[in-house]
Design a protein around this motif. Structure first.
Motif, PDB file in Angstrom:
ATOM      1  N   ALA A  30     -45.155-104.267 -20.656  1.00 22.45           N
ATOM      2  CA  ALA A  30     -45.148-103.057 -19.831  1.00 22.45           C
ATOM      3  C   ALA A  30     -45.864-101.909 -20.531  1.00 22.45           C
ATOM      4  O   ALA A  30     -46.623-101.170 -19.898  1.00 22.45           O
ATOM      5  N   ILE A  31     -45.644-101.760 -21.820  1.00 22.99           N
ATOM      6  CA  ILE A  31     -46.289-100.687 -22.574  1.00 22.99           C
ATOM      7  C   ILE A  31     -47.806-100.838 -22.524  1.00 22.99           C
ATOM      8  O   ILE A  31     -48.534 -99.857 -22.360  1.00 22.99           O
ATOM      9  N   GLY A  32     -48.299-102.063 -22.656  1.00 20.88           N
ATOM     10  CA  GLY A  32     -49.744-102.301 -22.580  1.00 20.88           C
ATOM     11  C   GLY A  32     -50.312-101.881 -21.241  1.00 20.88           C
ATOM     12  O   GLY A  32     -51.359-101.224 -21.168  1.00 20.88           O
ATOM     13  N   SER A  33     -49.613-102.209 -20.163  1.00 23.77           N
ATOM     14  CA  SER A  33     -50.076-101.838 -18.819  1.00 23.77           C
ATOM     15  C   SER A  33     -50.016-100.327 -18.614  1.00 23.77           C
ATOM     16  O   SER A  33     -50.955 -99.729 -18.076  1.00 23.77           O
ATOM     17  N   VAL A  34     -48.935 -99.715 -19.037  1.00 27.03           N
ATOM     18  CA  VAL A  34     -48.781 -98.267 -18.898  1.00 27.03           C
ATOM     19  C   VAL A  34     -49.832 -97.543 -19.740  1.00 27.03           C
ATOM     20  O   VAL A  34     -50.447 -96.563 -19.292  1.00 27.03           O
ATOM     21  N   THR A  36     -52.807 -98.616 -20.563  1.00 27.11           N
ATOM     22  CA  THR A  36     -54.102 -98.766 -19.900  1.00 27.11           C
ATOM     23  C   THR A  36     -54.211 -97.807 -18.715  1.00 27.11           C
ATOM     24  O   THR A  36     -55.240 -97.157 -18.523  1.00 27.11           O
ATOM     25  N   TYR A  37     -53.162 -97.713 -17.934  1.00 29.00           N
ATOM     26  CA  TYR A  37     -53.153 -96.808 -16.785  1.00 29.00           C
ATOM     27  C   TYR A  37     -53.409 -95.364 -17.230  1.00 29.00           C
ATOM     28  O   TYR A  37     -54.277 -94.678 -16.685  1.00 29.00           O
ATOM     29  N   PHE A  38     -52.642 -94.898 -18.215  1.00 28.10           N
ATOM     30  CA  PHE A  38     -52.794 -93.517 -18.654  1.00 28.10           C
ATOM     31  C   PHE A  38     -54.111 -93.280 -19.378  1.00 28.10           C
ATOM     32  O   PHE A  38     -54.687 -92.193 -19.278  1.00 28.10           O
ATOM     33  N   MET A  39     -54.604 -94.272 -20.082  1.00 26.75           N
ATOM     34  CA  MET A  39     -55.898 -94.118 -20.739  1.00 26.75           C
ATOM     35  C   MET A  39     -56.989 -93.921 -19.690  1.00 26.75           C
ATOM     36  O   MET A  39     -57.861 -93.056 -19.850  1.00 26.75           O
ATOM     37  N   SER A 173     -43.794-103.152 -34.296  1.00 25.69           N
ATOM     38  CA  SER A 173     -45.028-103.630 -34.910  1.00 25.69           C
ATOM     39  C   SER A 173     -46.152-103.738 -33.883  1.00 25.69           C
ATOM     40  O   SER A 173     -47.271-103.288 -34.113  1.00 25.69           O
ATOM     41  N   LEU A 174     -45.869-104.316 -32.733  1.00 24.63           N
ATOM     42  CA  LEU A 174     -46.889-104.456 -31.695  1.00 24.63           C
ATOM     43  C   LEU A 174     -47.241-103.111 -31.061  1.00 24.63           C
ATOM     44  O   LEU A 174     -48.371-102.910 -30.623  1.00 24.63           O
ATOM     45  N   SER A 175     -46.299-102.179 -31.024  1.00 23.41           N
ATOM     46  CA  SER A 175     -46.589-100.850 -30.494  1.00 23.41           C
ATOM     47  C   SER A 175     -47.643-100.160 -31.343  1.00 23.41           C
ATOM     48  O   SER A 175     -48.495 -99.426 -30.842  1.00 23.41           O
ATOM     49  N   LEU A 176     -47.592-100.387 -32.649  1.00 20.29           N
ATOM     50  CA  LEU A 176     -48.581 -99.795 -33.540  1.00 20.29           C
ATOM     51  C   LEU A 176     -49.983-100.280 -33.198  1.00 20.29           C
ATOM     52  O   LEU A 176     -50.952 -99.536 -33.313  1.00 20.29           O
ATOM     53  N   ILE A 177     -50.112-101.541 -32.770  1.00 13.75           N
ATOM     54  CA  ILE A 177     -51.418-102.063 -32.383  1.00 13.75           C
ATOM     55  C   ILE A 177     -51.928-101.328 -31.155  1.00 13.75           C
ATOM     56  O   ILE A 177     -53.083-100.904 -31.110  1.00 13.75           O
TER      57      ILE A 177
END
Length: 181
Positions: A30-34, A36-39, A173-177
């Protein structure tokens, strides 16, 4: 407690353990999708070449997948191996698997960094890049290439945390990426 109540309690604890490991993984997707949307929203709102910036970001995102997907695949393969050896208390096999996964993940990351830094024009050419897209895309890919140097080890180590049932650390850890990209 009765046998039925005991079974329900055991099931609830088991389901709780599944959620404890699974929810951070769901949040990461979900964080990856969110992100991308905000970017995309930021690029449209605050850059001069609105669509052009979104196109460059989209190209980066697709190219990024070619580098990161094998690393995530490796990660998904080693998680059960590490978890099994952790449970079986086979420390030597567990450490060997962790070391190999970090090394292979870093090899992919370094290859990605080299490709993004050395061949940005070629990579963007796969997307029929216009001269304007190349003008902002080439420096962008070169700058982004630095983030690949740390991504492989970070992804591999997030899998290690997940193998140990420490999914919160895996999520961090993945959030940092995602933040570094």
């Amino acid at each position: 407690r009765s046998s039925a109540a005991s079974d329900v309690y055991k099931r609830q604890r088991f389901i709780g353990e599944i959620y404890k490991i699974g929810v951070p993984s769901i949040l990461m997707v979900a964080i990856g999708s969110v992100m991308t949307y905000f970017m995309n929203k930021i690029l449209i709102a605050y850059t001069l070449g609105k669509e052009l910036s979104v196109n460059v970001f989209g190209a980066f995102f697709k190219l990024n997948s070619f580098i990161c997907m094998p690393i995530f695949g490796l990660n998904n393969g080693v998680i059960p191996i590490i978890a099994y050896n952790y449970g079986a208390m086979k420390k030597h096999r567990m450490i060997k698997t962790i070391k190999l996964s970090v090394v292979y993940a870093e090899v992919f990351s370094i290859i990605g960094a080299i490709l993004f830094f050395a061949l940005p024009k070629v990579l963007l050419g796969f997307f029929s890049a216009t001269p304007e897209m190349l003008r902002i895309g080439i420096p962008a890919l070169k700058i982004i290439s630095v983030s690949f140097l740390f991504a492989g080890a970070n992804i591999a180590l997030s899998g290690v945390f997940q193998s140990f049932g420490k999914s919160i650390f895996s999520m961090i850890s993945l959030s940092l990426i995602h933040i570094s990209e």
